[in-house]
Design a protein around this motif. Structure first.
Motif, PDB file in Angstrom:
ATOM      1  N   ASN A  86       0.795  -1.243   0.000  1.00 24.13           N
ATOM      2  CA  ASN A  86       0.000   0.000   0.000  1.00 24.13           C
ATOM      3  C   ASN A  86       0.821   1.283   0.000  1.00 24.13           C
ATOM      4  O   ASN A  86       0.263   2.376  -0.055  1.00 24.13           O
ATOM      5  N   HIS A  87       2.158   1.162   0.059  1.00 18.81           N
ATOM      6  CA  HIS A  87       2.936   2.415   0.156  1.00 18.81           C
ATOM      7  C   HIS A  87       4.393   2.123  -0.182  1.00 18.81           C
ATOM      8  O   HIS A  87       5.127   1.568   0.634  1.00 18.81           O
ATOM      9  N   THR A  88       4.784   2.483  -1.394  1.00 16.48           N
ATOM     10  CA  THR A  88       6.193   2.323  -1.753  1.00 16.48           C
ATOM     11  C   THR A  88       6.735   3.634  -2.313  1.00 16.48           C
ATOM     12  O   THR A  88       5.981   4.487  -2.779  1.00 16.48           O
ATOM     13  N   HIS A  89       8.051   3.746  -2.246  1.00 18.91           N
ATOM     14  CA  HIS A  89       8.784   4.772  -2.998  1.00 18.91           C
ATOM     15  C   HIS A  89       9.628   3.953  -3.956  1.00 18.91           C
ATOM     16  O   HIS A  89      10.807   3.708  -3.717  1.00 18.91           O
ATOM     17  N   PHE A  90       8.960   3.454  -4.986  1.00 22.65           N
ATOM     18  CA  PHE A  90       9.478   2.319  -5.747  1.00 22.65           C
ATOM     19  C   PHE A  90      10.788   2.619  -6.462  1.00 22.65           C
ATOM     20  O   PHE A  90      11.754   1.861  -6.361  1.00 22.65           O
ATOM     21  N   GLU A 387      -2.062   7.804   5.279  1.00 26.98           N
ATOM     22  CA  GLU A 387      -0.835   7.031   5.183  1.00 26.98           C
ATOM     23  C   GLU A 387      -0.143   7.063   6.548  1.00 26.98           C
ATOM     24  O   GLU A 387       0.121   8.126   7.095  1.00 26.98           O
ATOM     25  N   HIS A 388       0.091   5.899   7.072  1.00 21.85           N
ATOM     26  CA  HIS A 388       0.779   5.616   8.354  1.00 21.85           C
ATOM     27  C   HIS A 388      -0.168   5.559   9.551  1.00 21.85           C
ATOM     28  O   HIS A 388      -0.136   4.583  10.283  1.00 21.85           O
ATOM     29  N   ALA A 389      -0.999   6.593   9.792  1.00 24.56           N
ATOM     30  CA  ALA A 389      -1.966   6.564  10.907  1.00 24.56           C
ATOM     31  C   ALA A 389      -1.352   5.962  12.164  1.00 24.56           C
ATOM     32  O   ALA A 389      -1.960   5.144  12.844  1.00 24.56           O
ATOM     33  N   SER A 450       4.818  -1.590   2.955  1.00 26.99           N
ATOM     34  CA  SER A 450       6.164  -1.549   3.519  1.00 26.99           C
ATOM     35  C   SER A 450       6.693  -0.135   3.756  1.00 26.99           C
ATOM     36  O   SER A 450       7.462   0.100   4.670  1.00 26.99           O
ATOM     37  N   ASP A 451       6.296   0.820   2.875  1.00 28.62           N
ATOM     38  CA  ASP A 451       6.959   2.118   2.842  1.00 28.62           C
ATOM     39  C   ASP A 451       8.396   1.950   2.337  1.00 28.62           C
ATOM     40  O   ASP A 451       9.267   2.744   2.657  1.00 28.62           O
ATOM     41  N   TRP A 452       8.641   0.868   1.546  1.00 28.53           N
ATOM     42  CA  TRP A 452       9.969   0.686   0.977  1.00 28.53           C
ATOM     43  C   TRP A 452      10.393   1.971   0.293  1.00 28.53           C
ATOM     44  O   TRP A 452       9.603   2.531  -0.453  1.00 28.53           O
TER      45      TRP A 452
HETATM   46 ZN   LIG Z   1       6.550   6.914   2.624  1.00 23.00          ZN
END
Ligand SMILES: [Zn+2]
Length: 557
Positions: A86-90, A387-389, A450-452
């Motif tokens: 649900n959240h990447t900085h690909f 995002e994150h909450a 992941s927030d990778w």
């Molecule tokens: Zn992020």
């Protein structure tokens, strides 16, 4: 009569077979977890083209077998829907794989040594960026300074990020190039950290202050971007990630498009571009389209505040270990009306909003903003996302379900931050930190990722983190704030079908059902029956995206 019926039956079944054709791929003899509660137990899956042609019993599925069908017999294995992150900085992730890795540095000296080695490989003037250091893992947990690295990088401008991306360390050369001195004022939403005695910048720039240096860093040539994307896609495939909901700068969107034009995408990307330039996305969609199953523009990302690790997450009460501050609002949320007006306009254009909030006050303000936007623009299926909450006041937890706001969380942060969060926010506030259980119990649609590159992209680590809440330092073997643990099945839903919902894709992916995209993952063991502490040892054998095998583990000898 009986023979007539027999012939009729023969014709019907064979005509059906003819109509249904042959499967390209059949997965059989495994255990299947479909993520769909409505399905009876599934013994096999047939794939034709890019879709799941059928799910059912061995006998039913084997009818799809023809001479060109590839048959994967998988006894003892587990097949699940492809993981959605649900959240990447690909693209950053791809660059990080190819850049200096500072995360393993166990102290300041090792940080300097790794930078020295990297600088030696570069021509004078070439930047070192990325890095992802973590001072919380060092003895004393002090922030690094430019003095630490100046001697080993005299001709190399350096701006390396903390792993959360909310602060960076610049060397003296980089500060000089940026013109940052003791008289430079802090920008809105940012801090230039200064030596308490001399007032000189220490090299640490927090949140919006990072732009003072990062704007000088030349963008990578196209070819390097293409290579970074390839590296990122390989990393995703290796861990069974078949879709990412990305935080996408427009330059990265161009890179994704180039790969799509060449038919090279092996992961599906929903791109969320900055809210600050929302008109650009609206315009793009009007001119072209939002995209397709492989690459699609999916609304916006913005920031309400900073991060806990950088002491910039925005709280109601001050930090315990830095009582002068309660954190920072992001520059785009100052004043609040600026954020509100953009949200209102983007929502009116029927585009989805995902906004970063970490501190309890940032989350509270954002829930208020979402509520006000929905009220003003009227009812619509909008699926707002936070995002994150990460840190919530108890009374705000039920608002997620009530307002239909999706908590878009990254469980690995919990076992990472859990090592030191209490010293920063105290025993009371940690009780509603990463409140997975409470959010689910209150009816929220919890989603995971992941927030990778902030955390590893491996979804099994995320499942492990949500289920065990064992911090990385192993000081909490029974779980850190154990009341907030959830089950393996709940965590898996957050990584599959509920993530599909979060990007309006629940009818095309997220579960193993006939007609859906054939995105599947074969795991080497059944993670539902092994002790949860062993989940990180499970590995991916096959990753299949759109019916194509994009990753196959090399067999162990
Ligand atoms: Zn992020």
């Amino acid at each position: 009569m009986r023979w007539f019926l027999a012939i009729l039956w023969f014709c019907l079944t064979n005509c059906l077979l003819f109509a249904q054709g042959q499967a390209d791929l059949i997965l059989i003899k495994a255990k299947f977890w479909t993520a769909s509660s409505g399905l009876p137990s599934v013994e096999a899956v047939a794939v034709k083209g890019n879709r799941i042609a059928a799910v059912g019993s061995d006998a039913e599925i084997l009818r799809w077998r023809g001479d060109k069908t590839m048959l994967l017999e998988l006894p003892g294995r587990l097949v699940v829907p492809g993981f959605i992150d649900n959240h990447t900085h690909f693209l950053d992730g791809g660059f990080q794989l190819r850049s200096v890795d500072l995360r393993p540095a166990r102290n300041e000296k090792e940080l300097a040594e790794r930078l020295r080695q990297r600088a030696e490989t570069l021509a004078a003037g070439q930047w070192i960026t990325g890095g992802r250091w973590d001072h919380e893992a060092w003895p004393g947990a002090k922030l690094p300074t430019r003095e630490l690295i100046d001697a080993v990088t005299p001709k190399t401008p350096v701006f390396v990020s903390r792993l959360d991306g909310h602060m960076g360390l610049a060397n003296s050369l980089a500060l000089r190039l940026a013109g940052i001195t003791r008289t430079t004022p802090d920008p809105d939403g940012g801090i230039i950290v200064r030596d308490p005695e001399t007032g000189e910048p220490t090299g640490i720039l927090k949140d919006a202050a990072q732009a003072l240096v990062s704007r000088l860093i030349p963008s990578a040539p196209r070819q390097e971007e293409d290579e970074a994307l390839r590296a990122a896609m390989n990393e995703a495939a290796r861990f069974g990630v078949t879709s990412v909901q990305d935080i996408t700068p427009w330059s990265a969107f161009e890179t994704f498009r180039r790969a799509q034009d060449r038919n090279q995408l092996t992961v599906r990307i929903t791109a969320r571009t900055p809210l600050s330039a929302w008109e650009k996305q609206a315009e793009w969609i009007r001119k072209h389209s939002a995209g397709d199953d492989w690459l699609r523009l999916g609304g916006f990302k913005a920031f309400m505040d900073g991060s806990l690790g950088s002491t910039t997450a925005y709280f109601f009460e001050p930090y315990l270990d830095d009582p002068k501050t309660s954190g920072l609002l992001a520059s785009e949320a100052i004043p609040e009306s600026k954020m509100f007006n953009r949200m209102l306009a983007a929502d009116k254009a029927s585009l989805q909003l995902s906004i970063h909030a970490i501190g309890d006050r940032a989350n509270h303000m954002l829930l208020d903003l979402f509520e006000a936007v929905a009220k003003r623009n009227g009812p619509r299926d909008r699926r707002f996302r936070i995002e994150h909450a990460q840190h919530l006041r108890r009374e705000d937890i039920s608002r997620f379900a009530r307002l239909g706001v999706i908590p878009s969380m990254q469980p690995y942060h919990c076992i990472d931050d859990g090592r030191w969060a209490e010293k920063r926010i105290g025993p009371e506030r940690i009780k509603t930190t990463y409140a997975f259980r409470s959010l689910l119990d209150e009816g929220a649609r919890l989603t995971f990722g992941s927030d990778w590159t902030v955390a590893p992209i491996n979804p099994l680590l995320g499942v492990y983190a949500a289920v065990t809440r064992r911090t990385l330092d192993d000081r909490n073997p029974l779980g850190w704030v154990p009341e907030e643990k959830i089950t393996v099945e709940e965590a898996m839903k957050s990584y599959t079908i509920d993530n599909a919902y979060a990007s309006f894709d629940e009818s095309s992916k997220g579960s193993l059902e006939t007609g859906k995209l054939a995105d599947l993952v074969v795991l080497d063991r059944d993670i539902f029956t092994i002790p949860p502490v062993r989940i990180p040892q499970a590995s991916v054998l096959y990753t299949i995206v759109g019916g194509k095998i994009v990753y196959r583990a090399t067999p162990r000898k």
